[in-house]
Design an enzyme around this catalytic site. Sequence first.
Site, PDB file in Angstrom:
ATOM      1  N   CYS A 172      29.073  33.275 -91.705  1.00 26.43           N
ATOM      2  CA  CYS A 172      28.739  32.399 -92.828  1.00 26.43           C
ATOM      3  C   CYS A 172      29.618  32.792 -94.006  1.00 26.43           C
ATOM      4  O   CYS A 172      29.962  33.967 -94.167  1.00 26.43           O
ATOM      5  CB  CYS A 172      27.257  32.561 -93.176  1.00 26.43           C
ATOM      6  N   TYR A 259      20.977  30.312-101.338  1.00 28.27           N
ATOM      7  CA  TYR A 259      20.047  29.362-100.718  1.00 28.27           C
ATOM      8  C   TYR A 259      18.596  29.673-101.073  1.00 28.27           C
ATOM      9  O   TYR A 259      17.715  28.851-100.835  1.00 28.27           O
ATOM     10  CB  TYR A 259      20.231  29.343 -99.200  1.00 28.27           C
TER      11      TYR A 259
END
Length: 464
Positions: A172, A259
């Site tokens: 990621c 997030y």
Amino acid sequence: MAKGIKIVTIGGGSSYTPELIEGYIKRKDELPIEEIVLVDIEAGQEKLNIVGEMAKRMIKAAGLDWKVTLTLDRFNALKDADFVTTQFRVGLLDARVKDERIPLSHGILGQETNGAGGMLKAMRTIPVIDSIIEDMRQQCPNAWLINFTNPAGMVTEAAINEFGWERTIGLCNVPITHCMDVSEKLNVEQAELNFQFAGINHFHWHRVWDKAGNERTKEVIDLLYKEDEDAPDSALKNIHDAGYNVDQIQDLGLLPCGYHHYYYSEDIMLEHSIEEFKNGETRAQVVKETERSLFELYKNAELDYKPEELTQRGGTYYSDAACEVIASIYNDKRTQMVVSTQNKGAIADLPYNSIIEVSAEITSHGAMPYNWGSFMPAARGMLQLMKGMEETVIRAAVEGNYGAALHAFTINPLVPAGNTAKRVLDELLYAHKEHLPQFAEKIKEIEAKQPEVVEYVDELMKSN
């Protein structure tokens, strides 16, 4: 002469591919590449041709003689591959539009990897990873699978724990961006800092030390989240900066993932997302325009380098990270990176074999996670809930189990449990029926018994 490396990229027509090629070129002295194969599907043929020709120009400009092959034949492309990277989107960007717009039309979060949309993306993607691994068993049984297809954590967990491909590492770009952010805030070169990350993909926390051994985490929290701070607290381009309650962050004493905005500031994030939806500006719709512009640039026969405009895509730095993982495995470099890999006891609060996102040493035999220990109860509870949700989504995807899918929607904190969860799930299943063969019987039942679902989705997507 020793055999050169063969690297196969599934989703080779992606707008990110130039960054991948740039990363290989930067490591030309570490990676004796013989062939790069870019694989896509028929619907991606045009983009594959455009980006493939650009890849060839980039390699030629670097003075290298690597072979670049473009193909729609995945099975044969995988023959004797050493590394396989995955960067595909099942259903292309139109599927992401559905993942975002359908939940938002009901006033709940629609997002690529979080909430209802993220769960449906996993359900579409996991069966495809299964089919890729089946091809790899026959064609390249010793290859490494480097996955940066989202949701990366769930896809990586399915690859390793459901389909048995232990030579899998998930990636990621978010930890990379956070490290850059911290370095800038402290005004210290990144190489002079040490970071430790732990959690799961898109739901992790981190700490930071300097080379003298002083922990700087509290200082960074104050710099990023104190009330009079005007600068954005995240460099992530695809996430609205809703801010955090500084008392909460200080209580935990850990730096959150970007997030986490969706969970710590759910009301603000939802309000912003609904406003985008009403204006026809959901993230997927914006990205479609960005991609259009990028591919117009890529068509330029003079362009032989990665354009700056690519950094405006939310996933920038994924590809370079993939190149570094490959280089570290191939050369046993033992590079410290943040990856999705098996827990192996690194986080005491999660099962031994579950997939976590964690700082690790990348060796010739894979990722060796650094020990984190236990989280405080607040973080532990959130993390365990999210991991339970992920495991339930994976079970639903593998078995085509509607009850498990509905249970995952019930667990997910971004989806209100009850009738709304069921309605949104049914609508998403119908909307994505082409890519959910494991749910075929349930989708037929929805079409036969819930005409209002069919009518609603068809009408909503007309305005896509």
